[in-house]
Structures are given as structure tokens and as C-alpha cells.
Design a protein around this motif. Structure first.
Motif, PDB file in Angstrom:
ATOM      1  N   ASP A   1       0.827  -1.207   0.000  1.00  0.00           N
ATOM      2  CA  ASP A   1       0.000   0.000   0.000  1.00  0.00           C
ATOM      3  C   ASP A   1       0.859   1.253   0.000  1.00  0.00           C
ATOM      4  OD1 ASP A   1      -2.252  -1.555  -0.027  1.00  0.00           O
ATOM      5  OD2 ASP A   1      -2.705  -1.304   2.106  1.00  0.00           O
ATOM      6  N   ARG A   2       1.941   1.233   0.783  1.00  0.00           N
ATOM      7  CA  ARG A   2       2.838   2.392   0.816  1.00  0.00           C
ATOM      8  C   ARG A   2       3.493   2.602  -0.542  1.00  0.00           C
ATOM      9  NH1 ARG A   2       4.235   0.361   6.129  1.00  0.00           N
ATOM     10  NH2 ARG A   2       6.071  -0.614   5.221  1.00  0.00           N
ATOM     11  N   ILE A   3       3.875   1.512  -1.179  1.00  0.00           N
ATOM     12  CA  ILE A   3       4.490   1.620  -2.508  1.00  0.00           C
ATOM     13  C   ILE A   3       3.485   2.158  -3.519  1.00  0.00           C
ATOM     14  CG2 ILE A   3       5.442   0.292  -4.433  1.00  0.00           C
ATOM     15  CD1 ILE A   3       6.735  -1.525  -2.272  1.00  0.00           C
ATOM     16  N   LEU A   4       2.263   1.654  -3.472  1.00  0.00           N
ATOM     17  CA  LEU A   4       1.225   2.141  -4.392  1.00  0.00           C
ATOM     18  C   LEU A   4       0.933   3.622  -4.164  1.00  0.00           C
ATOM     19  CD1 LEU A   4      -1.303  -0.836  -4.462  1.00  0.00           C
ATOM     20  CD2 LEU A   4       0.192  -0.054  -6.308  1.00  0.00           C
ATOM     21  N   GLU A   5       0.877   4.040  -2.910  1.00  0.00           N
ATOM     22  CA  GLU A   5       0.627   5.449  -2.609  1.00  0.00           C
ATOM     23  C   GLU A   5       1.774   6.321  -3.111  1.00  0.00           C
ATOM     24  OE1 GLU A   5      -1.299   8.811  -1.564  1.00  0.00           O
ATOM     25  OE2 GLU A   5      -2.116   6.781  -1.622  1.00  0.00           O
ATOM     26  N   ALA A   6       3.002   5.866  -2.921  1.00  0.00           N
ATOM     27  CA  ALA A   6       4.162   6.611  -3.418  1.00  0.00           C
ATOM     28  C   ALA A   6       4.121   6.704  -4.945  1.00  0.00           C
ATOM     29  CB  ALA A   6       5.455   5.945  -2.960  1.00  0.00           C
ATOM     30  N   ALA A   7       3.734   5.617  -5.598  1.00  0.00           N
ATOM     31  CA  ALA A   7       3.640   5.620  -7.061  1.00  0.00           C
ATOM     32  C   ALA A   7       2.559   6.591  -7.527  1.00  0.00           C
ATOM     33  CB  ALA A   7       3.352   4.213  -7.577  1.00  0.00           C
ATOM     34  N   ARG A   8       1.437   6.627  -6.836  1.00  0.00           N
ATOM     35  CA  ARG A   8       0.360   7.572  -7.189  1.00  0.00           C
ATOM     36  C   ARG A   8       0.833   9.015  -7.052  1.00  0.00           C
ATOM     37  NH1 ARG A   8      -2.997   4.039  -3.891  1.00  0.00           N
ATOM     38  NH2 ARG A   8      -4.059   2.608  -5.285  1.00  0.00           N
ATOM     39  N   LYS A   9       1.565   9.296  -5.967  1.00  0.00           N
ATOM     40  CA  LYS A   9       2.071  10.648  -5.761  1.00  0.00           C
ATOM     41  C   LYS A   9       3.057  11.028  -6.857  1.00  0.00           C
ATOM     42  CE  LYS A   9       1.481  10.865  -0.772  1.00  0.00           C
ATOM     43  NZ  LYS A   9       2.172  10.940   0.522  1.00  0.00           N
ATOM     44  N   GLU A  10       3.940  10.103  -7.222  1.00  0.00           N
ATOM     45  CA  GLU A  10       4.907  10.368  -8.282  1.00  0.00           C
ATOM     46  C   GLU A  10       4.199  10.628  -9.608  1.00  0.00           C
ATOM     47  OE1 GLU A  10       8.307  10.601  -8.454  1.00  0.00           O
ATOM     48  OE2 GLU A  10       8.305  10.602  -6.261  1.00  0.00           O
ATOM     49  N   LEU A  11       3.193   9.826  -9.909  1.00  0.00           N
ATOM     50  CA  LEU A  11       2.453  10.000 -11.152  1.00  0.00           C
ATOM     51  C   LEU A  11       1.716  11.335 -11.167  1.00  0.00           C
ATOM     52  CD1 LEU A  11       1.581   8.894 -13.865  1.00  0.00           C
ATOM     53  CD2 LEU A  11      -0.279   7.702 -12.716  1.00  0.00           C
ATOM     54  N   THR A  12       1.121  11.700 -10.055  1.00  0.00           N
ATOM     55  CA  THR A  12       0.424  12.982  -9.968  1.00  0.00           C
ATOM     56  C   THR A  12       1.386  14.139 -10.197  1.00  0.00           C
ATOM     57  OG1 THR A  12      -1.190  12.052  -8.437  1.00  0.00           O
ATOM     58  CG2 THR A  12      -0.973  14.445  -8.458  1.00  0.00           C
ATOM     59  N   GLU A  13       2.565  14.068  -9.564  1.00  0.00           N
ATOM     60  CA  GLU A  13       3.571  15.117  -9.738  1.00  0.00           C
ATOM     61  C   GLU A  13       4.068  15.159 -11.180  1.00  0.00           C
ATOM     62  OE1 GLU A  13       6.056  18.275  -8.959  1.00  0.00           O
ATOM     63  OE2 GLU A  13       4.397  17.485  -7.782  1.00  0.00           O
ATOM     64  N   PHE A  14       4.288  14.000 -11.782  1.00  0.00           N
ATOM     65  CA  PHE A  14       4.722  13.943 -13.177  1.00  0.00           C
ATOM     66  C   PHE A  14       3.680  14.576 -14.089  1.00  0.00           C
ATOM     67  CE2 PHE A  14       4.482  11.820 -17.284  1.00  0.00           C
ATOM     68  CZ  PHE A  14       5.731  12.120 -17.794  1.00  0.00           C
ATOM     69  N   GLU A  15       2.416  14.220 -13.882  1.00  0.00           N
ATOM     70  CA  GLU A  15       1.349  14.779 -14.707  1.00  0.00           C
ATOM     71  C   GLU A  15       1.273  16.295 -14.568  1.00  0.00           C
ATOM     72  OE1 GLU A  15      -1.925  12.463 -13.263  1.00  0.00           O
ATOM     73  OE2 GLU A  15      -1.752  11.024 -14.915  1.00  0.00           O
TER      74      GLU A  15
END
Length: 55
Positions: A13-27
Motif C-alpha cells: 500500500d505504501r508503494i502504491l501510494e508513493a507511485a500515485r504521488k509520483e504519477l500525480t507530480e509527473f502529470e
């Protein structure tokens, strides 16, 4: 029972949340880059970008 009863669920879950944050920042950065690029190209071509409605 909750999803937390399985071993390894919390780290995933922590990894998925970190990935979501990275994707949001990238977008966000990509949108900003495209906006600046569009404005620069419009300026080079002397297009009145504010008068043109972009949908």
C-alpha cells in the motif's frame, strides 16, 4: 477481516501510494511543460493565444 491481515499488504500500500504521488507530480509537470511550450510556439508564430479558445 481487513486487507491488513495478509502479510506484506502494508508495504504494498505504501508503494502504491508513493507511485500515485509520483504519477500525480509527473502529470502536473507535464501539463505545465505543455502549457509553456504552447505559449512559446504561439509567441514565435505571433498567434493571439488568449483570443483563441482551447478546449
Amino acid at each position: 477481516m481487513t486487507d491488513r491481515t495478509q502479510p506484506g499488504t502494508a508495504p504494498r500500500d505504501r508503494i502504491l501510494e508513493a507511485a500515485r504521488k509520483e504519477l500525480t507530480e509527473f502529470e502536473r509537470r507535464e501539463i505545465e511543460f505543455r502549457r509553456k511550450d504552447r505559449e512559446e510556439r504561439a509567441a514565435e508564430l505571433r498567434l493571439p493565444l488568449k483570443e483563441i479558445k482551447i478546449h
